[in-house]
Write an enzyme that holds these catalytic residues in place. Structure first.
Site, PDB file in Angstrom:
ATOM      1  CB  SER A   1       9.964   1.717  -4.995  1.00  0.00           C
ATOM      2  OG  SER A   1       8.921   2.604  -5.287  1.00  0.00           O
TER       3      SER A   1
ATOM      4  CG  ASP B   1       5.405   1.300   1.562  1.00  0.00           C
ATOM      5  OD1 ASP B   1       4.668   2.189   1.095  1.00  0.00           O
ATOM      6  OD2 ASP B   1       6.335   0.771   0.922  1.00  0.00           O
TER       7      ASP B   1
ATOM      8  CG  HIS C   1       7.554   3.673  -0.667  1.00  0.00           C
ATOM      9  ND1 HIS C   1       7.377   2.340  -0.958  1.00  0.00           N
ATOM     10  CD2 HIS C   1       8.169   4.215  -1.760  1.00  0.00           C
ATOM     11  CE1 HIS C   1       7.860   2.084  -2.173  1.00  0.00           C
ATOM     12  NE2 HIS C   1       8.344   3.198  -2.674  1.00  0.00           N
TER      13      HIS C   1
END
Lengths: 377, 377
Positions: A157, A326, A356
């Site tokens: 991320s 995701d 995610h």
């Protein structure tokens, strides 16, 4: 905070692994203007740097993450326990692992809640922070710690954005790069979701333009609202439906008068919980700054093009990974990144239905891939 | 508002098609409690009801839509012009079309900004509204207008929820039902996104618990924030990326100090525009009420099961349609609805890259399907 040691050494005694330390890394001119005469970075390490300095691994945390990647000698769990630790994928018996709280955050590194030289919190005066600011400061800490080459830089991320940017900025320092559930450039949709979140914080009557530290209340409601939205994007539609559907929270009636206490659906209670948890541990200004840093994320900035930026990774072994479900950092973004690398490589998948957050909950699915491609030597 | 005619007649003179009228439909006990001694519904019609009363079509508007479906004799465009009008899919030369502003809204029907018998806006005292309340009141208006059977009831998004609920409540009145980009029951994710939106409005310091009508300011920022998020969900990731990418708004710099005027990305400017546009035409309390009505949407409520509710449609010809790229009302929800109908029928697709809003922009793709299955006779 004054009780935290500021001595930096990769030769740790027993009881110091996974414990926060802090180091002053000097003044900093921020990428988009603004200046701090002194930046301190809080960090944690695990394992021991070998004599040749070849076993260092830099783990980058995500938006509201922190440097406490693994439990180590601390009494609290790390957010990547099981993935980083003795015998784990990133084996702290073999590797010396460093994690640094990003500048602008609220976990010990200099950020908007830090005091300036007059003892006043920076608040609204804190400079605009970018991912490039983050990695330039982290590279200085690495130098202080005597690390000239990283065996690997890894993150998911925003941590993936930081890892990628680090390698593009300092390719000669990075042997292996692992970018999980991330991208090379923030997209329109990521910017759009981020705008809603930053405006939620600014709408809170307790925000006071960012200078709320001396007030009685903090903009917890705005921060919580930002978190609710963020959390939805961290999870898949299917995951929310399977867990909660449209069931009411036990004992509550989700219908009622506009002025009365409307009960909640279970999924609302869940979001309330996520909001409260974050507001209790995170600073709204830091959330704003790091979210805007993510909006500005673009490894191509300062280079002729994205290809030119990524061409700097010619000598870096890059592993790109995505979470199948995701919908914040779509797998297509990982595919695009992988296809744009000088050493074209396939995207490795974490096969998870939850969205995610799979990069947090299911990172161990990459165990054999990473042991083969990155952590074999 | 007092200047709007309240006479209801399906025999319109020239110049009256697509013009707002209003009719009192009596007292109402709301599904979840609360009572109004008199509800007025604002509505528009196009075309002429035939002598046998067999050509009436009820068009249901979505969350922030209204009864102005087609231009008719008005000077403003309708939101489904081209789909509803002379010679269009819903041909107002052949059919008598009615559209009703939903109770709780802010376009002429009784809502939270309406005055009670003491001349005070209802505000926070307005009852909790459901889709079932909506259709029960609309059925009363139909009776007043002399309509006992609908050739078709049709709607998209919340309009699809209203159309489906109408048919389940009054199956004997409905020959054809068209449900576009909608579902039978709000999902966890829809509830979650809706919670964020309702909390954004409540966070606005100008909200005053819903009783802001006598204040100097209205909760436009909160309403705008809700709209930003909603609008993202109405569009696809690909559409936002193609239109805006991460380009800055011309003349603006999207990076800057926390306390300075940060410039915007183009997609932010676009969301600002959507937010301002809605705040200028919609009431925050109505947005709250109708959003909560959608959260409560469940055609199974009051029936033994979803199957039992849908079994009531045995004699109704149902057409289910989805937008291929919809990520608010996923096509899977339309497939589930279609598969649960007593007369199993395929889902018809609007093939559009823009997301949920395709039901507005590309409804004409259903032209031949609807002319064949619904509007042929």
């Amino acid at each position: 905070m004054a009780s935290i040691a500021t001595t930096a050494t990769p030769q740790l005694a027993e009881g110091q692994h996974g414990m926060m330390r802090r180091s002053a890394v000097g003044e900093h001119h921020f990428e988009f203007g603004g200046y701090l005469p002194e930046v301190e970075l809080a960090y944690e390490t695990w394992g021991t740097l070998d004599a040749a300095g070849t076993n260092a691994v830099l783990v980058m945390h995500a938006l509201t993450g922190d440097a406490h990647v693994a439990q180590g000698d601390a009494h609290t769990a790390g957010w990547w326990d099981g993935f980083v630790g003795p015998g784990a994928t990133i084996d702290t018996n073999k590797y010396f692992v460093l994690a640094v709280n990003m500048v602008g955050g609220c976990n010990g590194s200099t950020g908007p809640s830090s005091l300036d030289e007059h003892g006043v919190p920076y608040g609204s005066r804190f400079p605009f922070v970018t991912i490039k600011d983050s990695v330039r400061l982290e590279a200085r800490l690495a130098k202080q710690l005597g690390i000239s080459t990283w065996h690997a830089v890894i993150g998911g991320s925003m941590g993936g954005a930081r890892a990628l940017e680090y390698a593009v900025e300092f390719p000669e320092q990075v042997k292996n790069l692992v970018v999980m559930a991330s991208c090379a450039q923030a997209t329109a949709e990521q910017i759009a979701f981020a705008q809603v979140q930053t405006q939620a914080i600014r709408l809170d009557p307790h925000f006071h333009g960012g200078d709320y530290y001396t007030q009685d209340a903090r903009p917890d409601a705005g921060l919580g609202l930002a978190r609710r939205l963020a959390h939805i994007t961290y999870r898949s539609e299917a995951e929310l439906e399977t867990r909660f559907g449209r069931k009411p929270q036990p004992g509550e009636q989700p219908t009622g008068q506009l002025d009365g206490p409307r009960g909640r659906y279970q999924v609302e209670s869940y979001l309330d919980h996520q909001a409260t948890k974050l507001a209790n541990r995170f600073d709204a200004n830091s959330y704003l700054l790091l979210t805007e840093a993510l909006m500005s994320h673009d490894v191509a900035r300062g280079h002729e093009s994205l290809s030119a930026a990524l061409a700097r990774l010619q000598q870096v072994n890059v592993v790109v990974a995505a979470v199948s479900s995701d919908r914040l950092y779509f797998p297509e973004q990982s595919e695009k990144l992988a296809a744009s690398l000088p050493t074209k490589s396939p995207v490795h998948y974490i096969d998870s239905p939850i969205g995610h957050d799979g990069f947090l909950t299911d990172a161990s699915q990459l165990d054999s891939v990473l042991r083969t491609l990155v952590f074999s030597h």
